[in-house]
Design a protein around this motif. Sequence first.
Motif, mmCIF file in Angstrom:
data_model
loop_
_atom_site.group_PDB
_atom_site.id
_atom_site.type_symbol
_atom_site.label_atom_id
_atom_site.label_comp_id
_atom_site.label_asym_id
_atom_site.label_seq_id
_atom_site.Cartn_x
_atom_site.Cartn_y
_atom_site.Cartn_z
ATOM 1 N N LEU A 27 0.815 -1.216 0.000
ATOM 2 C CA LEU A 27 0.000 0.000 0.000
ATOM 3 C C LEU A 27 0.848 1.265 0.000
ATOM 4 C CD1 LEU A 27 -2.725 -0.972 2.629
ATOM 5 C CD2 LEU A 27 -3.086 -0.613 0.168
ATOM 6 N N VAL A 28 2.022 1.214 0.625
ATOM 7 C CA VAL A 28 2.809 2.443 0.809
ATOM 8 C C VAL A 28 3.954 2.602 -0.183
ATOM 9 C CG1 VAL A 28 2.183 2.547 3.256
ATOM 10 C CG2 VAL A 28 4.356 1.490 2.585
ATOM 11 N N ILE A 29 4.211 1.610 -1.004
ATOM 12 C CA ILE A 29 5.309 1.713 -1.967
ATOM 13 C C ILE A 29 5.030 2.840 -2.953
ATOM 14 C CG2 ILE A 29 6.424 0.525 -3.910
ATOM 15 C CD1 ILE A 29 6.232 -2.039 -2.227
ATOM 16 N N SER A 30 6.072 3.602 -3.243
ATOM 17 C CA SER A 30 5.967 4.720 -4.170
ATOM 18 C C SER A 30 7.270 4.834 -4.960
ATOM 19 C CB SER A 30 5.732 6.021 -3.399
ATOM 20 O OG SER A 30 5.918 7.137 -4.245
ATOM 21 N N PRO A 31 7.180 5.148 -6.242
ATOM 22 C CA PRO A 31 8.406 5.332 -7.025
ATOM 23 C C PRO A 31 9.216 6.557 -6.580
ATOM 24 C CG PRO A 31 6.495 5.904 -8.342
ATOM 25 C CD PRO A 31 5.980 5.314 -7.049
ATOM 26 N N TYR A 32 8.628 7.407 -5.773
ATOM 27 C CA TYR A 32 9.309 8.610 -5.284
ATOM 28 C C TYR A 32 10.000 8.386 -3.951
ATOM 29 C CZ TYR A 32 6.405 10.420 -8.947
ATOM 30 O OH TYR A 32 5.817 10.607 -10.158
ATOM 31 N N CYS A 33 9.875 7.178 -3.429
ATOM 32 C CA CYS A 33 10.399 6.894 -2.094
ATOM 33 C C CYS A 33 11.435 5.783 -2.129
ATOM 34 C CB CYS A 33 9.255 6.492 -1.166
ATOM 35 S SG CYS A 33 8.075 7.830 -0.903
ATOM 36 N N GLY A 34 12.514 6.006 -1.391
ATOM 37 C CA GLY A 34 13.554 5.003 -1.269
ATOM 38 C C GLY A 34 13.477 4.239 0.031
ATOM 39 N N ALA A 35 12.466 4.520 0.840
ATOM 40 C CA ALA A 35 12.352 3.847 2.136
ATOM 41 C C ALA A 35 10.907 3.468 2.419
ATOM 42 C CB ALA A 35 12.868 4.758 3.249
ATOM 43 N N VAL A 36 10.746 2.246 2.892
ATOM 44 C CA VAL A 36 9.495 1.784 3.470
ATOM 45 C C VAL A 36 9.873 1.182 4.811
ATOM 46 C CG1 VAL A 36 7.605 0.123 3.355
ATOM 47 C CG2 VAL A 36 8.306 1.344 1.289
ATOM 48 N N SER A 37 9.353 1.747 5.884
ATOM 49 C CA SER A 37 9.623 1.231 7.225
ATOM 50 C C SER A 37 8.361 0.593 7.772
ATOM 51 C CB SER A 37 10.089 2.357 8.149
ATOM 52 O OG SER A 37 11.309 2.884 7.681
ATOM 53 N N LEU A 38 8.557 -0.539 8.457
ATOM 54 C CA LEU A 38 7.442 -1.307 8.983
ATOM 55 C C LEU A 38 7.617 -1.568 10.465
ATOM 56 C CD1 LEU A 38 7.366 -4.052 6.247
ATOM 57 C CD2 LEU A 38 5.428 -2.606 6.793
ATOM 58 N N PHE A 39 6.498 -1.579 11.178
ATOM 59 C CA PHE A 39 6.449 -2.110 12.531
ATOM 60 C C PHE A 39 5.392 -3.199 12.520
ATOM 61 C CE2 PHE A 39 4.373 -2.575 16.604
ATOM 62 C CZ PHE A 39 5.462 -2.906 17.393
ATOM 63 N N ILE A 40 5.741 -4.358 13.056
ATOM 64 C CA ILE A 40 4.801 -5.468 13.154
ATOM 65 C C ILE A 40 4.752 -5.883 14.616
ATOM 66 C CG2 ILE A 40 4.205 -7.789 12.360
ATOM 67 C CD1 ILE A 40 6.311 -7.209 10.050
ATOM 68 N N GLY A 41 3.608 -5.686 15.250
ATOM 69 C CA GLY A 41 3.415 -6.118 16.635
ATOM 70 C C GLY A 41 2.745 -7.478 16.627
ATOM 71 N N THR A 42 3.402 -8.486 17.210
ATOM 72 C CA THR A 42 2.882 -9.853 17.190
ATOM 73 C C THR A 42 2.541 -10.338 18.594
ATOM 74 O OG1 THR A 42 5.104 -10.780 17.341
ATOM 75 C CG2 THR A 42 4.207 -10.457 15.123
ATOM 76 N N SER A 100 -0.840 -8.322 15.486
ATOM 77 C CA SER A 100 -1.948 -7.537 16.037
ATOM 78 C C SER A 100 -2.035 -6.195 15.330
ATOM 79 C CB SER A 100 -1.731 -7.276 17.524
ATOM 80 O OG SER A 100 -1.640 -8.458 18.240
ATOM 81 N N VAL A 101 -0.869 -5.649 14.968
ATOM 82 C CA VAL A 101 -0.815 -4.344 14.323
ATOM 83 C C VAL A 101 0.346 -4.334 13.339
ATOM 84 C CG1 VAL A 101 0.588 -3.342 16.191
ATOM 85 C CG2 VAL A 101 -0.751 -1.828 14.719
ATOM 86 N N ILE A 102 0.102 -3.709 12.188
ATOM 87 C CA ILE A 102 1.161 -3.482 11.201
ATOM 88 C C ILE A 102 1.069 -2.018 10.787
ATOM 89 C CG2 ILE A 102 2.159 -4.095 8.968
ATOM 90 C CD1 ILE A 102 0.742 -6.810 9.191
ATOM 91 N N ILE A 103 2.195 -1.338 10.893
ATOM 92 C CA ILE A 103 2.283 0.064 10.478
ATOM 93 C C ILE A 103 3.381 0.159 9.432
ATOM 94 C CG2 ILE A 103 2.830 2.421 11.211
ATOM 95 C CD1 ILE A 103 1.771 1.591 14.008
ATOM 96 N N ALA A 104 3.087 0.834 8.327
ATOM 97 C CA ALA A 104 4.077 1.032 7.269
ATOM 98 C C ALA A 104 4.061 2.501 6.846
ATOM 99 C CB ALA A 104 3.773 0.154 6.069
ATOM 100 N N VAL A 105 5.256 3.027 6.608
ATOM 101 C CA VAL A 105 5.405 4.426 6.189
ATOM 102 C C VAL A 105 6.454 4.483 5.083
ATOM 103 C CG1 VAL A 105 6.102 6.752 6.892
ATOM 104 C CG2 VAL A 105 4.816 5.311 8.480
ATOM 105 N N SER A 106 6.145 5.209 4.010
ATOM 106 C CA SER A 106 7.137 5.426 2.951
ATOM 107 C C SER A 106 7.567 6.888 2.930
ATOM 108 C CB SER A 106 6.584 5.012 1.588
ATOM 109 O OG SER A 106 5.436 5.756 1.245
ATOM 110 N N SER A 107 8.827 7.078 2.603
ATOM 111 C CA SER A 107 9.392 8.422 2.481
ATOM 112 C C SER A 107 10.613 8.335 1.568
ATOM 113 C CB SER A 107 9.781 8.980 3.856
ATOM 114 O OG SER A 107 10.800 8.204 4.439
ATOM 115 N N PRO A 108 11.072 9.482 1.053
ATOM 116 C CA PRO A 108 12.240 9.457 0.171
ATOM 117 C C PRO A 108 13.486 8.864 0.840
ATOM 118 C CG PRO A 108 11.103 11.540 -0.051
ATOM 119 C CD PRO A 108 10.478 10.822 1.116
#
Length: 155
Positions: A27-42, A100-108
């Motif tokens: 969902l967060v992948i973008s051609p303008y971004c070189g980073a996708v960071s994820l947090f997965i709470g299990t 339980s939770v997954i958070i993803a953020v994309s940025s350059p």
Amino acid sequence: MDECEDVPNDFIKLKPEKLSVDEVSELVISPYCGAVSLFIGTTRNNFEGKKVIHLEYEAYTSMAETEIKKICRDVRQKWPSVKHIAVHHRLGVVPITEASVIIAVSSPHRAESLEAVMYCINTLKASVPIWKKEIYEDEYSWKENKECFWANSEK
């Protein structure tokens, strides 16, 4: 692709079904971004020496979604280069090892996405009306997050 075609989006979902890391990260992948960071709470199998069987989550869904939208707005103010944000939280029973939770953020660049992900999970735990019940072998316990502002205000 013109950058205006890839407008920033927030993807918020509270659902009883199993969460997918692939779905959330895509969902967060973008051609303008070189980073996708994820947090997965299990769900882990223990808490303070007790055997955890599973977790159960309940939420005041409409208010939880509103609070998560506020978190996304705050992220965009603090880190204007953030492109997309996804916050998926599971409700109901969550077995051991499942998310339980997954958070993803994309940025350059990585710094912004890493900082934004940490801010998202910490703020979610502090302000979003989602409650966790830990089920042990012979008992259960409703858990409050130590970050939760309304729990701390009564003490």
